[in-house]
Write a protein that holds these residues in place. Structure first.
Motif, PDB file in Angstrom:
ATOM      1  N   ILE A 321       0.842  -1.201   0.000  1.00  0.00           N
ATOM      2  CA  ILE A 321       0.000   0.000   0.000  1.00  0.00           C
ATOM      3  C   ILE A 321       0.878   1.252   0.000  1.00  0.00           C
ATOM      4  O   ILE A 321       1.741   1.428   0.865  1.00  0.00           O
ATOM      5  CB  ILE A 321      -0.937  -0.009   1.230  1.00  0.00           C
ATOM      6  N   THR A 322       0.666   2.121  -0.976  1.00  0.00           N
ATOM      7  CA  THR A 322       1.452   3.357  -1.091  1.00  0.00           C
ATOM      8  C   THR A 322       1.047   4.359  -0.017  1.00  0.00           C
ATOM      9  O   THR A 322       1.904   5.007   0.605  1.00  0.00           O
ATOM     10  CB  THR A 322       1.247   3.984  -2.481  1.00  0.00           C
ATOM     11  N   ALA A 323      -0.266   4.524   0.198  1.00  0.00           N
ATOM     12  CA  ALA A 323      -0.757   5.483   1.186  1.00  0.00           C
ATOM     13  C   ALA A 323      -2.205   5.149   1.520  1.00  0.00           C
ATOM     14  O   ALA A 323      -2.914   4.501   0.730  1.00  0.00           O
ATOM     15  CB  ALA A 323      -0.647   6.912   0.674  1.00  0.00           C
ATOM     16  N   ILE A 324      -2.639   5.596   2.693  1.00  0.00           N
ATOM     17  CA  ILE A 324      -4.033   5.446   3.131  1.00  0.00           C
ATOM     18  C   ILE A 324      -4.611   6.846   3.279  1.00  0.00           C
ATOM     19  O   ILE A 324      -4.096   7.671   4.043  1.00  0.00           O
ATOM     20  CB  ILE A 324      -4.118   4.657   4.449  1.00  0.00           C
ATOM     21  N   ILE A 325      -5.680   7.116   2.528  1.00  0.00           N
ATOM     22  CA  ILE A 325      -6.293   8.448   2.480  1.00  0.00           C
ATOM     23  C   ILE A 325      -7.475   8.485   3.448  1.00  0.00           C
ATOM     24  O   ILE A 325      -8.400   7.674   3.339  1.00  0.00           O
ATOM     25  CB  ILE A 325      -6.769   8.766   1.054  1.00  0.00           C
ATOM     26  N   THR A 326      -7.455   9.413   4.387  1.00  0.00           N
ATOM     27  CA  THR A 326      -8.528   9.537   5.371  1.00  0.00           C
ATOM     28  C   THR A 326      -9.051  10.973   5.380  1.00  0.00           C
ATOM     29  O   THR A 326      -8.506  11.856   4.708  1.00  0.00           O
ATOM     30  CB  THR A 326      -8.025   9.193   6.788  1.00  0.00           C
ATOM     31  N   GLU A 327     -10.087  11.205   6.188  1.00  0.00           N
ATOM     32  CA  GLU A 327     -10.634  12.553   6.315  1.00  0.00           C
ATOM     33  C   GLU A 327      -9.690  13.499   7.048  1.00  0.00           C
ATOM     34  O   GLU A 327      -9.835  14.722   6.977  1.00  0.00           O
ATOM     35  CB  GLU A 327     -11.999  12.527   7.020  1.00  0.00           C
ATOM     36  N   ARG A 328      -8.696  12.949   7.752  1.00  0.00           N
ATOM     37  CA  ARG A 328      -7.756  13.787   8.506  1.00  0.00           C
ATOM     38  C   ARG A 328      -6.412  13.949   7.802  1.00  0.00           C
ATOM     39  O   ARG A 328      -5.481  14.521   8.359  1.00  0.00           O
ATOM     40  CB  ARG A 328      -7.541  13.196   9.900  1.00  0.00           C
ATOM     41  N   GLY A 329      -6.310  13.421   6.611  1.00  0.00           N
ATOM     42  CA  GLY A 329      -5.064  13.531   5.871  1.00  0.00           C
ATOM     43  C   GLY A 329      -4.639  12.195   5.301  1.00  0.00           C
ATOM     44  O   GLY A 329      -5.366  11.196   5.391  1.00  0.00           O
ATOM     45  N   VAL A 330      -3.452  12.179   4.719  1.00  0.00           N
ATOM     46  CA  VAL A 330      -2.927  10.981   4.049  1.00  0.00           C
ATOM     47  C   VAL A 330      -1.836  10.372   4.919  1.00  0.00           C
ATOM     48  O   VAL A 330      -0.899  11.058   5.326  1.00  0.00           O
ATOM     49  CB  VAL A 330      -2.363  11.339   2.658  1.00  0.00           C
ATOM     50  N   ALA A 331      -1.976   9.085   5.195  1.00  0.00           N
ATOM     51  CA  ALA A 331      -0.979   8.359   5.982  1.00  0.00           C
ATOM     52  C   ALA A 331      -0.044   7.600   5.043  1.00  0.00           C
ATOM     53  O   ALA A 331      -0.501   6.899   4.141  1.00  0.00           O
ATOM     54  CB  ALA A 331      -1.659   7.390   6.938  1.00  0.00           C
ATOM     55  N   TYR A 332       1.246   7.740   5.292  1.00  0.00           N
ATOM     56  CA  TYR A 332       2.263   7.010   4.529  1.00  0.00           C
ATOM     57  C   TYR A 332       2.989   6.047   5.474  1.00  0.00           C
ATOM     58  O   TYR A 332       2.938   6.208   6.696  1.00  0.00           O
ATOM     59  CB  TYR A 332       3.265   7.993   3.919  1.00  0.00           C
ATOM     60  N   PRO A 333       3.682   5.050   4.923  1.00  0.00           N
ATOM     61  CA  PRO A 333       4.461   4.157   5.786  1.00  0.00           C
ATOM     62  C   PRO A 333       5.518   4.943   6.562  1.00  0.00           C
ATOM     63  O   PRO A 333       6.003   5.971   6.056  1.00  0.00           O
ATOM     64  CB  PRO A 333       5.113   3.193   4.785  1.00  0.00           C
ATOM     65  N   PRO A 334       5.868   4.498   7.759  1.00  0.00           N
ATOM     66  CA  PRO A 334       5.378   3.295   8.451  1.00  0.00           C
ATOM     67  C   PRO A 334       3.993   3.536   9.070  1.00  0.00           C
ATOM     68  O   PRO A 334       3.826   4.449   9.884  1.00  0.00           O
ATOM     69  CB  PRO A 334       6.439   3.067   9.540  1.00  0.00           C
ATOM     70  N   PHE A 335       3.031   2.726   8.678  1.00  0.00           N
ATOM     71  CA  PHE A 335       1.648   2.940   9.079  1.00  0.00           C
ATOM     72  C   PHE A 335       1.426   2.760  10.580  1.00  0.00           C
ATOM     73  O   PHE A 335       0.527   3.385  11.155  1.00  0.00           O
ATOM     74  CB  PHE A 335       0.722   2.013   8.299  1.00  0.00           C
ATOM     75  N   THR A 336       2.234   1.925  11.221  1.00  0.00           N
ATOM     76  CA  THR A 336       2.069   1.713  12.663  1.00  0.00           C
ATOM     77  C   THR A 336       2.153   3.045  13.404  1.00  0.00           C
ATOM     78  O   THR A 336       1.428   3.268  14.380  1.00  0.00           O
ATOM     79  CB  THR A 336       3.128   0.730  13.188  1.00  0.00           C
ATOM     80  N   ALA A 337       2.997   3.945  12.924  1.00  0.00           N
ATOM     81  CA  ALA A 337       3.119   5.264  13.554  1.00  0.00           C
ATOM     82  C   ALA A 337       2.107   6.247  12.996  1.00  0.00           C
ATOM     83  O   ALA A 337       1.430   6.967  13.745  1.00  0.00           O
ATOM     84  CB  ALA A 337       4.525   5.799  13.347  1.00  0.00           C
ATOM     85  N   THR A 338       1.953   6.292  11.678  1.00  0.00           N
ATOM     86  CA  THR A 338       1.135   7.356  11.066  1.00  0.00           C
ATOM     87  C   THR A 338      -0.358   7.156  11.303  1.00  0.00           C
ATOM     88  O   THR A 338      -1.094   8.140  11.443  1.00  0.00           O
ATOM     89  CB  THR A 338       1.423   7.471   9.569  1.00  0.00           C
ATOM     90  N   LEU A 339      -0.830   5.917  11.347  1.00  0.00           N
ATOM     91  CA  LEU A 339      -2.258   5.697  11.608  1.00  0.00           C
ATOM     92  C   LEU A 339      -2.621   6.124  13.020  1.00  0.00           C
ATOM     93  O   LEU A 339      -3.664   6.750  13.252  1.00  0.00           O
ATOM     94  CB  LEU A 339      -2.627   4.229  11.379  1.00  0.00           C
ATOM     95  N   ARG A 340      -1.762   5.797  13.989  1.00  0.00           N
ATOM     96  CA  ARG A 340      -2.028   6.213  15.368  1.00  0.00           C
ATOM     97  C   ARG A 340      -1.991   7.738  15.494  1.00  0.00           C
ATOM     98  O   ARG A 340      -2.736   8.326  16.276  1.00  0.00           O
ATOM     99  CB  ARG A 340      -1.030   5.556  16.318  1.00  0.00           C
ATOM    100  N   GLN A 341      -1.125   8.364  14.726  1.00  0.00           N
ATOM    101  CA  GLN A 341      -1.050   9.821  14.726  1.00  0.00           C
ATOM    102  C   GLN A 341      -2.359  10.431  14.255  1.00  0.00           C
ATOM    103  O   GLN A 341      -2.868  11.386  14.850  1.00  0.00           O
ATOM    104  CB  GLN A 341       0.072  10.281  13.803  1.00  0.00           C
ATOM    105  N   LEU A 342      -2.915   9.880  13.179  1.00  0.00           N
ATOM    106  CA  LEU A 342      -4.174  10.398  12.653  1.00  0.00           C
ATOM    107  C   LEU A 342      -5.304  10.220  13.664  1.00  0.00           C
ATOM    108  O   LEU A 342      -6.135  11.115  13.839  1.00  0.00           O
ATOM    109  CB  LEU A 342      -4.534   9.697  11.351  1.00  0.00           C
ATOM    110  N   VAL A 343      -5.355   9.077  14.317  1.00  0.00           N
ATOM    111  CA  VAL A 343      -6.397   8.838  15.314  1.00  0.00           C
ATOM    112  C   VAL A 343      -6.243   9.811  16.478  1.00  0.00           C
ATOM    113  O   VAL A 343      -7.230  10.338  17.011  1.00  0.00           O
ATOM    114  CB  VAL A 343      -6.329   7.383  15.820  1.00  0.00           C
ATOM    115  N   ALA A 344      -5.016  10.092  16.857  1.00  0.00           N
ATOM    116  CA  ALA A 344      -4.765  10.996  17.990  1.00  0.00           C
ATOM    117  C   ALA A 344      -5.115  12.439  17.656  1.00  0.00           C
ATOM    118  O   ALA A 344      -5.338  13.251  18.557  1.00  0.00           O
ATOM    119  CB  ALA A 344      -3.298  10.910  18.402  1.00  0.00           C
ATOM    120  N   ASN A 345      -5.211  12.768  16.367  1.00  0.00           N
ATOM    121  CA  ASN A 345      -5.503  14.145  15.941  1.00  0.00           C
ATOM    122  C   ASN A 345      -6.989  14.443  15.921  1.00  0.00           C
ATOM    123  O   ASN A 345      -7.462  15.281  15.148  1.00  0.00           O
ATOM    124  CB  ASN A 345      -4.919  14.414  14.546  1.00  0.00           C
ATOM    125  N   ALA A 346      -7.773  13.766  16.742  1.00  0.00           N
ATOM    126  CA  ALA A 346      -9.227  13.963  16.755  1.00  0.00           C
ATOM    127  C   ALA A 346      -9.562  15.378  17.210  1.00  0.00           C
ATOM    128  O   ALA A 346      -8.884  15.944  18.046  1.00  0.00           O
ATOM    129  CB  ALA A 346      -9.856  12.946  17.704  1.00  0.00           C
TER     130      ALA A 346
END
Length: 346
Positions: A321-346
């Motif tokens: 997966i190149t990137a995951i596009i969400t309503e809070r922005g685009v997450a790039y690898p390493p996803f373990t860090a970036t996905l948690r970052q997006l969730v924390a940005n609520a």
């Protein structure tokens, strides 16, 4: 398009099983009927399932109030019935949990009877409205990743039909077009339920977006010919490391995109994340009826009594997966860090 609408008569759903031949709207007045509509794919797509379940809970509470039932016990029965419909899409469980929190808050606020039931209707309506807004945000973030003149391959249907409106993967495409870009689409047919052929092609043609329908086993051919610029798909559940469950066949498309060095994007709301799962190995995969494979509509295309495997989803490893596009922005690898970052940005 209004695929899900709350009306005085009940919950109105566009029956996606009969598209594109017929545009039929059905009204559901009980939570049991909504559960069956989810199970039988009258309504499908992870965000849309969540919205429908929220309204199903509201319907169930309305009936329980009218019948004078013990509400806490009835509420749990309603939630359990809806939760048992389809196991893979985490948005279903997210919506049920949100409705549970609203119910508990209403009880704590000493709401009762019609007031309590109306509070749950309002919460379901809020979930529906938020889903449309979220999809538009996903579209805005994703549109920047789609080059002008691109031809995008998509798999299954992650459009307005799969959400409360606008769509996730198709939302990215719609937003790119709205931004003035020239974008065309290759739509995989998506066996065995043919969501690409029946639904994605129908949606895009209604919007005037150029679409070419191809069989699932043609994707690699068109990638090799240089006809595809990138891939955008939706998701039903995303693990903490970025492993993503989506409609069966997505993994194959991701592997082909990786082989041909094409960007492979997943478009999904934060509600699709399941950070309780470290990897996609823990995602439950729904098995569906053999008849979906052996038949097209009512027409049998296979020998009688042939053995059939019909997993509805597969898991694409995060490294494809190149990137995951969400309503809070685009997450790039390493996803373990970036996905948690997006969730924390609520």
């Amino acid at each position: 398009m209004n695929t899900i609408e709350w009306t005085p008569a009940g919950l109105c759903l566009l029956d996606q099983r009969v598209l594109p031949a017929e545009e039929v709207y059905r009204t559901y007045t009980t939570y049991e009927a909504v559960a069956e509509a989810i199970r039988s794919m009258v309504v499908r797509g992870a965000p849309a399932i969540g919205v429908a379940a929220a309204f199903g809970i509201a319907l169930g509470v309305q009936s329980s109030v009218a019948a004078g039932e013990n509400l806490p016990a009835a509420f749990e029965r309603i939630c359990q019935t809806l939760a048992a419909t389809r196991p893979t899409a985490v948005n279903l469980f997210w919506a049920i949990d949100r409705m549970r929190r609203k119910f508990e808050q209403a009880v704590a606020d000493r709401l009762a009877g019609d007031e309590l039931a109306q509070a749950l209707v309002a919460e379901a309506q809020a979930i529906q409205a938020e889903d449309v807004a979220v999809c538009r945000q996903i579209g805005r973030h994703g549109a920047a990743l789609v080059p002008d003149g691109a031809t995008v391959l998509t798999h299954c249907n992650a459009g307005a039909l799969a959400t409360a409106g606008y769509g996730t993967a198709l939302g990215v495409i719609r937003a790119a077009v709205e931004a003035g870009k020239q974008v065309a689409v290759y739509a995989d047919e998506t066996r065995p339920f043919l969501q690409g052929a029946r639904l994605t092609a129908w949606e895009l043609m209604r919007d005037g977006i150029p679409v070419t329908l191809i069989c699932d086993n043609m994707a690699g051919h068109f990638m090799k010919l240089g006809r595809i610029s990138c891939v955008v798909v939706g998701a039903d559940r995303i693990a903490a490391n970025g492993d993503t469950a989506n409609k069966i066949g997505t993994y194959m498309v991701a592997a082909l995109a990786h082989r041909h060095r094409l960007p492979f994007y997943v478009a999904a709301p934060i509600s699709t994340f399941d950070l309780t799962l470290e990897t996609g190995a823990g995602i439950p995969i729904e098995d569906r009826a053999a008849q979906e494979v052996t038949h097209i509509g009512s027409h049998c295309i296979a020998p009688p009594n042939v053995a059939v495997a019909n997993p509805a989803f597969d898991v694409t490893p995060h490294e494809l997966i190149t990137a995951i596009i969400t309503e809070r922005g685009v997450a790039y690898p390493p996803f373990t860090a970036t996905l948690r970052q997006l969730v924390a940005n609520a």
